[in-house]
Design a protein around this motif. Sequence first.
Motif, PDB file in Angstrom:
ATOM      1  N   ARG A   1     -11.103   1.210   8.045  1.00  0.00           N
ATOM      2  CA  ARG A   1     -11.073   2.074   6.874  1.00  0.00           C
ATOM      3  C   ARG A   1     -10.560   1.263   5.680  1.00  0.00           C
ATOM      4  O   ARG A   1     -10.144   0.129   5.829  1.00  0.00           O
TER       5      ARG A   1
ATOM      6  N   TYR B   1       1.760   4.097   1.678  1.00  0.00           N
ATOM      7  CA  TYR B   1       2.739   4.518   2.672  1.00  0.00           C
ATOM      8  C   TYR B   1       3.862   3.499   2.813  1.00  0.00           C
ATOM      9  O   TYR B   1       5.036   3.838   2.912  1.00  0.00           O
TER      10      TYR B   1
ATOM     11  N   GLU C   1      -3.022   8.977   6.777  1.00  0.00           N
ATOM     12  CA  GLU C   1      -3.577   8.123   7.827  1.00  0.00           C
ATOM     13  C   GLU C   1      -2.551   7.087   8.280  1.00  0.00           C
ATOM     14  O   GLU C   1      -2.302   6.902   9.469  1.00  0.00           O
ATOM     15  N   ASP C   2      -1.936   6.394   7.291  1.00  0.00           N
ATOM     16  CA  ASP C   2      -0.960   5.353   7.624  1.00  0.00           C
ATOM     17  C   ASP C   2       0.270   5.950   8.290  1.00  0.00           C
ATOM     18  O   ASP C   2       0.825   5.363   9.215  1.00  0.00           O
TER      19      ASP C   2
ATOM     20  N   TYR D   1       0.854  -1.177   0.000  1.00  0.00           N
ATOM     21  CA  TYR D   1       0.000   0.000   0.000  1.00  0.00           C
ATOM     22  C   TYR D   1       0.895   1.233   0.000  1.00  0.00           C
ATOM     23  O   TYR D   1       2.093   1.134   0.258  1.00  0.00           O
TER      24      TYR D   1
ATOM     25  N   ARG E   1      -8.037   0.494   2.495  1.00  0.00           N
ATOM     26  CA  ARG E   1      -6.659   0.677   2.073  1.00  0.00           C
ATOM     27  C   ARG E   1      -6.507   0.127   0.675  1.00  0.00           C
ATOM     28  O   ARG E   1      -6.980  -0.977   0.371  1.00  0.00           O
TER      29      ARG E   1
ATOM     30  N   GLU F   1      -5.078   8.310   2.473  1.00  0.00           N
ATOM     31  CA  GLU F   1      -4.634   7.040   3.079  1.00  0.00           C
ATOM     32  C   GLU F   1      -3.198   7.140   3.569  1.00  0.00           C
ATOM     33  O   GLU F   1      -2.863   6.633   4.650  1.00  0.00           O
ATOM     34  N   TYR F   2      -2.365   7.775   2.750  1.00  0.00           N
ATOM     35  CA  TYR F   2      -0.949   7.918   3.084  1.00  0.00           C
ATOM     36  C   TYR F   2      -0.777   8.619   4.424  1.00  0.00           C
ATOM     37  O   TYR F   2      -0.034   8.166   5.298  1.00  0.00           O
TER      38      TYR F   2
ATOM     39  N   TYR G   1      -3.374  10.163  -1.046  1.00  0.00           N
ATOM     40  CA  TYR G   1      -2.719  10.969  -0.014  1.00  0.00           C
ATOM     41  C   TYR G   1      -3.473  10.944   1.298  1.00  0.00           C
ATOM     42  O   TYR G   1      -2.863  11.016   2.368  1.00  0.00           O
TER      43      TYR G   1
END
Lengths: 106, 196
Positions: free
Chosen positions: A66, A26, B34-35, A24, A68, B31-32, B29
Amino acid sequence: MDIQLKKGLLNTCVLAAVSKSDVYGYQITQDILNVMEISESSLYPVLRRLEKQGYLTTYTREYSGRLRKYYSITPEGLKKLDEARKELDELKKTVDFIMGGKNNDA
Amino acid sequence: MTREEFMSALEKKLYFMNKSEREKALDFYHEYIEDAASSGKSWDDIEKSLGTPSDVAAKIKADYRITQVNEKPSLSNSIKLLIAVLGLCSLPITLPIAIILLVAVVVMIVIAFSILVAIISGLIAAVAAIVSLFISAVTTIASSPGLGLGMLGVMLISAGLLILVFYGIIRLTGAILIVVSKLIKRLIESMRKGDK
């Protein structure tokens, strides 16, 4: 590293990372940052382009209540990665030659 | 800025994209962030490592334009790409050399156009001079026919020459346009082939 060289390698790095396991956003950004000094905002355009070119595909999974988005590699992506690896093998010969006495064991 | 301000600023800067593409980018972004936050990073650190919404958007825009040119190589898409790339600090490696050639073609067109404008102004001045010569010739005929007819003769010869020059310029402009459009077609074809 020379910036154009870096950008060329970034595509291949992303393919290599995704080929190891689905990732994913990040996660892959942190993985790539470990091996290459890039700005974190560089990843999304690369991922988007690789997906558009058919080398990556996406799906969503639920995580902690949520959604992903995960990226995974396609057969075309694996083929592309393979081609890149062959090119890098050739490059490696040249690099080894340049590094010459520095890296020689004998 | 706050996280909400960041995302909202980013959204505004992504309006050049269609809705589905824009939402995908914003989702990424969202999600980014958040992670990143879940992994213990503070919003301050996240913001520092991402850069400004402009930086983030500029990269997305340049890449978006590159794929547009690959999918639909046209002069307008190439110019949009050129403009997007000018907003970056460094060139994306996937940028085709053809874009640089495109700049050269655009410059040539501008120069050709300026020359054309200069020539047209010259022609207008020449026409004005001939018309006034005609008027003086006609008024002179009444008082001194010989001189008047002579002036009329000069006027007719000038008008004839002017028509020849005018015709020549039209043909030349046509030829230039043909050359330029062939160059542009070749550029577009090379863009089609150039990017893997």
